[in-house]
Design a protein around this motif. Sequence first.
Motif, PDB file in Angstrom:
ATOM      1  N   PHE A  55       0.815  -1.202   0.000  1.00  0.00           N
ATOM      2  CA  PHE A  55       0.000   0.000   0.000  1.00  0.00           C
ATOM      3  C   PHE A  55       0.859   1.267   0.000  1.00  0.00           C
ATOM      4  CE2 PHE A  55      -3.557  -2.681   0.800  1.00  0.00           C
ATOM      5  CZ  PHE A  55      -4.644  -1.953   0.359  1.00  0.00           C
ATOM      6  N   ALA A  56       2.177   1.118   0.105  1.00  0.00           N
ATOM      7  CA  ALA A  56       3.047   2.289   0.081  1.00  0.00           C
ATOM      8  C   ALA A  56       3.574   2.554  -1.317  1.00  0.00           C
ATOM      9  CB  ALA A  56       4.203   2.111   1.058  1.00  0.00           C
ATOM     10  N   GLN A  57       3.074   1.808  -2.313  1.00  0.00           N
ATOM     11  CA  GLN A  57       3.603   1.959  -3.672  1.00  0.00           C
ATOM     12  C   GLN A  57       3.447   3.387  -4.185  1.00  0.00           C
ATOM     13  OE1 GLN A  57       4.902  -0.884  -5.070  1.00  0.00           O
ATOM     14  NE2 GLN A  57       5.705   0.243  -6.805  1.00  0.00           N
ATOM     15  N   GLY A  58       2.281   3.993  -3.931  1.00  0.00           N
ATOM     16  CA  GLY A  58       2.060   5.365  -4.365  1.00  0.00           C
ATOM     17  C   GLY A  58       3.053   6.313  -3.720  1.00  0.00           C
ATOM     18  N   PHE A 109      -3.352   8.610  -5.620  1.00  0.00           N
ATOM     19  CA  PHE A 109      -2.841   8.093  -6.878  1.00  0.00           C
ATOM     20  C   PHE A 109      -2.557   6.604  -6.743  1.00  0.00           C
ATOM     21  CE2 PHE A 109       0.199   7.734 -10.361  1.00  0.00           C
ATOM     22  CZ  PHE A 109      -0.495   8.422 -11.326  1.00  0.00           C
ATOM     23  N   GLY A 110      -1.985   6.243  -5.600  1.00  0.00           N
ATOM     24  CA  GLY A 110      -1.691   4.834  -5.337  1.00  0.00           C
ATOM     25  C   GLY A 110      -2.955   4.001  -5.334  1.00  0.00           C
ATOM     26  N   ILE A 111      -4.000   4.529  -4.691  1.00  0.00           N
ATOM     27  CA  ILE A 111      -5.236   3.757  -4.620  1.00  0.00           C
ATOM     28  C   ILE A 111      -5.832   3.577  -6.014  1.00  0.00           C
ATOM     29  CG2 ILE A 111      -7.581   3.734  -3.714  1.00  0.00           C
ATOM     30  CD1 ILE A 111      -6.562   5.153  -1.271  1.00  0.00           C
ATOM     31  N   LYS A 112      -5.719   4.632  -6.835  1.00  0.00           N
ATOM     32  CA  LYS A 112      -6.277   4.546  -8.184  1.00  0.00           C
ATOM     33  C   LYS A 112      -5.502   3.516  -9.018  1.00  0.00           C
ATOM     34  CE  LYS A 112      -7.946   8.616  -9.395  1.00  0.00           C
ATOM     35  NZ  LYS A 112      -7.801   9.974  -9.944  1.00  0.00           N
TER      36      LYS A 112
END
Lengths: 292, 365
Positions: free
Chosen positions: A36-39, A222-225
């Motif tokens: 979940f930290a990719q964004g 942005f990450g969630i998208k």
Amino acid sequence: MDILQLLVSGIANGCIYGLLALGFVLIYKASEAVNFAQGDMLMLGAFLGIAFINTGNADLPFLIGLTLSALVMGIFGYLLDRFVLRGIFGQPQFAMVILTIALGFLIRFAAGAIWGHDPVSLQTPFAGRTLELGSLIVPVVDAVIILATVALTTTLYFFFAHTRLGVAMQASSQNQMAAYYMGIPVKRVNSIVWALSGVVAAIAGVLFAAKGAVEPSVGLLFGIKAFAAAVIGGLGSLPGALAGGLLVGIVEPFAARYLPAGSSQIAPYVLMLLVLILRPGGLFAQISQKKV
Amino acid sequence: MRVRFKSSYDDDINLFEDRWHLLQFGLLLAAAVVAPWLLGSYYLGELTSVLIWALAGLGLMLITGHTGQVSLGHAAFMAIGAFTNLALMLRGWNFFPALIASALVSGVIGAIIARPILRMSGIYLAIATLALSIIIEDVAIMAAPITGGVSGLFAPTIELFGVQADRYGDPAMFYYLCLALLVLVTLAYLNLLRSPTGRSFLAVRDSEVSARALGVNVARAKTLAFSLSCAITGLAGAMYAHLVQAVNYESFLVLISITLLLQVVIGGLGSIHGAFFGAIVVVMLPQLIAITRDLLNNSFGISMASYPGMDTAVFALIILLMVIYEPRGIYGIWIKVRTWLELFPLYRKGMFRRSRTYLKTERMR
């Protein structure tokens, strides 16, 4: 013509979503975990790129700056896995979700403390230039993004399908213990995957910063998208991630144009929910249910 | 060291293990009842906030801690509860019917959503609920006739049997209202957990395959758990709306959903204590950091004001350490300390050692 123009800008946006989704898929494919930290890693990569490339900072040429940023993020990913994530090695997926959410908060805080909270953008050699294909006007940035995405996806696809390391990664995600028995250094493979996803995040981040402004909180939504994109494609499939990213990228401008206000915000998520309900596991599904 | 001698089957499922246990909780309740006389109005407000977050935490605990389905979207149901309650009260309903309606509406919407969503498992469920939480922000703007659109709704005064129980009108009454609600929900929760339905939730959490083999209707158990969980969270949302007095689409951002999940994790998944511990941490941590900051500033001249978002970062750091070193959260520490005290000279180091686990794919189940 209007539609075609929307389509091109949608595809370019979608490529960045796709690149970020690739980062999710890489980690999911190799360790069955979701980062979940990719964004936030994208945001960090973008800021590094700005620090290396912009005049007034290090003022390096674009390609060298991009490489350096990718390198730093790769090392960051490796160390992150080696020293933080290995603490929960083998624990259920859920622990990883919580851990990476917390990591995201920390990365955001660190970036805010170092670079401040004002939006900044990257200076590129191709800023403002356009290509004219017939009556269609394509910004050079968009063309670069599309080409880079296609190249990266193809490389990664062949890496997973045809190299020893790639196959080892897939094996260690399917069954850690069996992979151990086959002599795969599962922990080191995990760290390498994180390094790889750091590199992809850095490239996506630099391209993102070339197109628009970045600030520390850009990573979360942005990450969630991008995550929605990865899910639409089916987590665990590289071409799927790209397809999902493109779908999300294309749906957004069209929803903004032709549907009532506010619906472009939620369109990607509605699309994702629809896909999940109709085809749980995504368009390129890899889940098979065991019967009891 | 205390030894419990069980003489009937009921001893296994009694709410209180023995008189001593009952006395402990009685004392805790008594302390909560006299709190308004002991605390200033500021700290009473904070305590009320702890109660409301504990209620929301209980809701999430039911689905995540006790049924094993991770939800990253419970702020959506807080929003549904809050808007239902306020919208009905503004149309002339009394507080209690509106409160019950908000629980019902959130529960029913939860049940409708649960059926398709709960076909997914693990990570997909977390994502789908996360999407729900994002969608609800925009829905709250678009459904302007009910939710007041961008400007939102203001909470009307609560009148109970001629007594005002408002946050600002009479904070003590509002506190008692929250306390009573929380005690009722906690008792209902405890009773649910020792009933066959609650046991089936636990079975689904521990192994879906075994639960199905034992005759549990897994889909039904999950849907019911999700719906109940949403109803409790809806109640919490309604009370939260009265606590902050005004809600709009920004009151229930996706960050609230994430914080709520982190709250139950930090408190300890799979325990009712956990929801309470987590709520205490979430509400008290910013206070603690502010106090520390002032202390550092006054006595050492170190200024921390230049780093905004400090409390989120500290919170994240605690979560990080907790997940790595103490996955059962504060409740896990509590259990260890209690066992150490109970067994005093006999405690052994390896008593709570985690067994080694290996990950297997979820893609081929």
